[in-house]
Design an enzyme around this catalytic site. Structure first.
Site, PDB file in Angstrom:
ATOM      1  N   GLU A 227       0.807  -1.217   0.000  1.00  0.00           N
ATOM      2  CA  GLU A 227       0.000   0.000   0.000  1.00  0.00           C
ATOM      3  C   GLU A 227       0.838   1.265   0.000  1.00  0.00           C
ATOM      4  O   GLU A 227       0.403   2.308  -0.504  1.00  0.00           O
ATOM      5  CB  GLU A 227      -0.923   0.004   1.229  1.00  0.00           C
TER       6      GLU A 227
ATOM      7  N   ASP B 238      -9.142   7.750  -7.868  1.00  0.00           N
ATOM      8  CA  ASP B 238      -9.849   6.482  -8.048  1.00  0.00           C
ATOM      9  C   ASP B 238     -11.352   6.622  -7.819  1.00  0.00           C
ATOM     10  O   ASP B 238     -12.058   5.634  -7.672  1.00  0.00           O
ATOM     11  CB  ASP B 238      -9.274   5.412  -7.119  1.00  0.00           C
TER      12      ASP B 238
ATOM     13  N   THR C 195      -8.065   9.370   0.190  1.00  0.00           N
ATOM     14  CA  THR C 195      -7.584   8.127   0.770  1.00  0.00           C
ATOM     15  C   THR C 195      -6.555   8.502   1.827  1.00  0.00           C
ATOM     16  O   THR C 195      -5.678   9.323   1.568  1.00  0.00           O
ATOM     17  CB  THR C 195      -6.934   7.241  -0.301  1.00  0.00           C
TER      18      THR C 195
END
Length: 291
Positions: free
Chosen positions: A75, A93, A98
């Site tokens: 990640e 995305d 995020t």
């Protein structure tokens, strides 16, 4: 600092977050757990050691630390998972911002839950004022009401041990604990439990075909887990096959190296307890844990 992270970030699809605990929890009520010692009378000391060693799960502190590093390598392109509390960006995305150690997303509900928990534990914190906006943008990629200072305030909050603990707790509640419990119910060891955890982190556990529960069901069509009398290696190969299939259903997940050159490497070596030293590659980058 996060130059490698952007193309690797793969938060779960919108709507999957809130289903995780209920779907997995219900399946666990009657599920058998791995015993750390035989039922009945206490075993003789010489028999207890190997039984306990074989039953060490991913929730063992040392194993959990390994799990955090393995996920962070995929990640974050780093083994330093604790450096990610302050991470936040929109990676394009369509899931909004995020952020944090597990990729909490403003568009999928888990970031909202996290900030609500933080506000409950520490009223008046720097992120609490964004709760109305987080509720409005949930389910979208909008930044309305968050910009221009949300990212700066997130980084400020990340210095607060209370916010770090909230991130840890939400990660465990939503992702880590359900994965470990289901893994124990299936009779698989630390490696298998990690395979479950990594799948939930990436795919969530919604009702779609690529959610964790449906990945597991796909594996069960071709192999049985130890709890059902099956062979652990064969079952985990079937699970990883199903996981790769799920990853290939979405363009953002098309690079399957976090399975092919990481988890599958450990499985090929039959390292079912996820014992170091561990060497693997993700997205072409090499990593190692010696102890």
């Amino acid at each position: 600092m996060h130059s490698h992270r952007t193309p690797h970030r793969t938060p779960h699809p919108a709507g999957t977050r809130r289903a995780v605990v209920g779907l997995i929890g219900a399946a666990l009520i009657a599920g058998p757990l791995i015993a750390t010692q035989p039922a009945g009378a206490a075993p003789a000391p010489r028999a207890a050691a190997p039984a306990s060693a074989a039953a060490v799960g991913l929730d063992d502190p040392a194993k959990k630390e390994i799990a955090m590093k393995l996920v962070s390598s995929a990640e974050n392109s780093s083994l330093d998972w604790k450096a990610q509390y302050k991470y936040i960006e929109d990676i394009g995305d369509k899931r909004g911002y995020t952020a944090g150690i597990i990729g909490f997303c403003s568009g999928t509900g888990d970031m909202l839950d996290l900030v609500e928990l933080y506000a409950k534990r520490k009223p008046g914190n720097v992120l609490e004022k964004y709760l109305p906006a987080l509720r409005r943008v949930n389910g979208s990629d909008s930044h309305a009401g968050l910009d221009p200072n949300y990212t700066k305030d997130w980084e400020k909050a990340a210095k607060d041990p209370a916010f770090q603990q909230a991130q840890n707790d939400e990660r465990d509640r939503v992702y880590f604990n359900p994965a470990v419990k289901q893994g124990k119910a299936d009779g698989i060891g630390a490696l298998g439990q990690f395979a479950y955890y990594d799948a939930i982190v990436m795919h969530g556990d919604g009702g779609d075909s690529t959610g964790f529960s449906n990945i597991r069901k796909r594996a069960l069509r071709t192999a049985k887990p130890p709890a059902q009398g099956g062979d652990e290696v064969k079952y985990l190969n079937a699970f990883l096959d199903a996981r790769v299939w799920a990853m290939k259903q979405e363009e953002a997940h098309e690079d399957t190296s976090r399975v092919d050159t990481a988890q599958r490497v450990f499985l090929t070596k039959k390292n079912l307890n996820l014992d170091p030293p561990l060497a693997w590659k993700v997205y072409g980058e090499s990593y190692r844990i010696d102890r």
